[in-house]
Design a protein around this motif. Structure first.
Motif, mmCIF file in Angstrom:
data_model
loop_
_atom_site.group_PDB
_atom_site.id
_atom_site.type_symbol
_atom_site.label_atom_id
_atom_site.label_comp_id
_atom_site.label_asym_id
_atom_site.label_seq_id
_atom_site.Cartn_x
_atom_site.Cartn_y
_atom_site.Cartn_z
ATOM 1 N N ILE A 1 -4.843 6.217 7.171
ATOM 2 C CA ILE A 1 -5.193 7.609 7.058
ATOM 3 C C ILE A 1 -3.752 8.246 7.101
ATOM 4 N N GLY A 2 -3.540 8.637 5.906
ATOM 5 C CA GLY A 2 -1.981 9.119 5.741
ATOM 6 C C GLY A 2 -1.205 7.989 5.791
ATOM 7 N N ALA A 3 -0.156 7.926 6.813
ATOM 8 C CA ALA A 3 0.801 7.035 6.859
ATOM 9 C C ALA A 3 0.282 6.014 8.001
ATOM 10 N N GLU A 4 -0.463 6.509 8.730
ATOM 11 C CA GLU A 4 -1.054 5.773 9.809
ATOM 12 C C GLU A 4 -2.009 4.452 9.490
ATOM 13 N N GLU A 5 -1.980 3.240 10.093
ATOM 14 C CA GLU A 5 -2.724 2.189 9.908
ATOM 15 C C GLU A 5 -3.403 1.868 11.096
ATOM 16 N N ILE A 6 -4.571 1.765 10.892
ATOM 17 C CA ILE A 6 -5.546 1.519 12.162
ATOM 18 C C ILE A 6 -6.463 0.316 11.925
ATOM 19 N N ARG A 7 -6.453 -0.397 12.948
ATOM 20 C CA ARG A 7 -7.271 -1.794 12.887
ATOM 21 C C ARG A 7 -8.555 -1.598 13.546
ATOM 22 N N HIS A 8 -9.662 -2.139 12.946
ATOM 23 C CA HIS A 8 -11.089 -2.244 13.497
ATOM 24 C C HIS A 8 -11.330 -3.583 13.446
ATOM 25 N N GLU A 9 -11.957 -4.295 14.564
ATOM 26 C CA GLU A 9 -12.772 -5.382 14.682
ATOM 27 C C GLU A 9 -14.331 -4.945 15.024
ATOM 28 N N ILE A 10 -15.253 -5.236 14.064
ATOM 29 C CA ILE A 10 -16.537 -5.006 14.213
ATOM 30 C C ILE A 10 -17.286 -6.216 14.050
ATOM 31 N N MET A 11 -18.598 -6.363 14.760
ATOM 32 C CA MET A 11 -19.582 -7.494 14.828
ATOM 33 C C MET A 11 -20.474 -6.936 13.645
ATOM 34 N N MET B 1 -7.488 8.391 2.922
ATOM 35 C CA MET B 1 -8.147 7.467 3.723
ATOM 36 C C MET B 1 -8.694 6.158 2.994
ATOM 37 N N SER B 2 -8.141 4.959 3.264
ATOM 38 C CA SER B 2 -8.655 3.926 2.721
ATOM 39 C C SER B 2 -9.063 2.822 3.728
ATOM 40 N N LEU B 3 -10.175 1.940 3.410
ATOM 41 C CA LEU B 3 -10.555 0.972 4.376
ATOM 42 C C LEU B 3 -10.668 -0.443 3.616
ATOM 43 N N GLU B 4 -9.949 -1.478 4.309
ATOM 44 C CA GLU B 4 -9.876 -2.613 3.632
ATOM 45 C C GLU B 4 -10.335 -3.771 4.610
ATOM 46 N N LEU B 5 -11.062 -4.640 4.178
ATOM 47 C CA LEU B 5 -11.583 -5.812 4.788
ATOM 48 C C LEU B 5 -10.542 -6.837 4.606
ATOM 49 N N ILE B 6 -9.843 -7.312 5.929
ATOM 50 C CA ILE B 6 -8.623 -8.224 5.739
ATOM 51 C C ILE B 6 -9.151 -9.753 6.382
ATOM 52 N N ASP B 7 -10.214 -9.634 7.287
ATOM 53 C CA ASP B 7 -10.517 -10.948 7.891
ATOM 54 C C ASP B 7 -12.110 -10.897 8.104
ATOM 55 N N ILE B 8 -12.685 -11.998 7.827
ATOM 56 C CA ILE B 8 -14.086 -12.540 8.215
ATOM 57 C C ILE B 8 -14.600 -13.622 8.822
ATOM 58 N N ALA B 9 -15.184 -13.634 9.944
ATOM 59 C CA ALA B 9 -15.569 -14.902 10.495
ATOM 60 C C ALA B 9 -16.824 -14.946 11.136
ATOM 61 N N LEU B 10 -17.503 -16.208 11.148
ATOM 62 C CA LEU B 10 -18.817 -16.179 11.760
ATOM 63 C C LEU B 10 -18.349 -16.274 13.260
ATOM 64 N N LYS C 1 -18.138 1.019 2.824
ATOM 65 C CA LYS C 1 -17.118 1.423 2.175
ATOM 66 C C LYS C 1 -17.384 2.206 0.688
ATOM 67 N N GLN C 2 -18.358 1.716 0.028
ATOM 68 C CA GLN C 2 -19.027 2.552 -1.244
ATOM 69 C C GLN C 2 -19.486 3.682 -0.797
ATOM 70 N N HIS C 3 -20.399 3.937 0.253
ATOM 71 C CA HIS C 3 -20.906 5.179 0.835
ATOM 72 C C HIS C 3 -20.031 6.207 1.425
ATOM 73 N N MET C 4 -18.880 5.648 1.995
ATOM 74 C CA MET C 4 -17.875 6.485 2.483
ATOM 75 C C MET C 4 -16.942 7.226 1.593
ATOM 76 N N GLY C 5 -16.865 6.357 0.262
ATOM 77 C CA GLY C 5 -16.141 6.892 -0.634
ATOM 78 C C GLY C 5 -14.701 7.429 -0.374
ATOM 79 N N THR C 6 -13.821 8.152 -1.256
ATOM 80 C CA THR C 6 -12.546 8.325 -0.702
ATOM 81 C C THR C 6 -12.587 9.720 -0.114
ATOM 82 N N VAL C 7 -11.898 9.686 1.076
ATOM 83 C CA VAL C 7 -11.945 11.179 1.988
ATOM 84 C C VAL C 7 -10.387 11.269 1.988
ATOM 85 N N PRO C 8 -10.095 12.642 1.483
ATOM 86 C CA PRO C 8 -8.606 13.023 1.507
ATOM 87 C C PRO C 8 -8.194 12.919 3.012
ATOM 88 N N GLY C 9 -6.774 12.624 3.025
ATOM 89 C CA GLY C 9 -6.195 12.745 4.595
ATOM 90 C C GLY C 9 -5.123 11.700 4.532
#
Length: 85
Positions: free
Chosen positions: A35-45, A1-10, A77-85
């Motif tokens: 996660i594996g071969a699947e990419e999921i997009r998240h938008e958070i405030m 599993m990986s998590l990447e920041l791709i955009d940020i805006a005020l 991201k740092q606290h999540m670490g790398t989770v196999p999957g």
């Protein structure tokens, strides 16, 4: 599993209701999670705040709030670490 920041805006900002030298705001962060071969997009405030000093421009304040949000996302991201999957 990986998590990447791709955009940020005020998304919004306003003076703190009781602290004169503080600005609060919300920053919209867009992340992709793989996660594996699947990419999921998240938008958070992300709620953020910063102290404002004399001589700071509007751009300085906006950048400061976005940097705070990016730092928060980085710590998550740092606290999540790398989770196999």
């Amino acid at each position: 599993m990986s998590l990447e920041l791709i955009d940020i805006a005020l998304a919004e900002r306003q003076p703190h209701p009781t602290l004169a030298q503080r600005m609060t705001g919300k920053v919209r962060a867009v992340l992709t999670e793989t996660i594996g071969a699947e990419e999921i997009r998240h938008e958070i405030m992300v709620p953020v705040w910063m102290d404002v000093h004399a001589g700071m421009s509007e751009e300085d304040i906006e950048l400061g709030l976005m940097v705070k949000a990016a730092d928060i996302v980085g710590r998550v991201k740092q606290h999540m670490g790398t989770v196999p999957g």
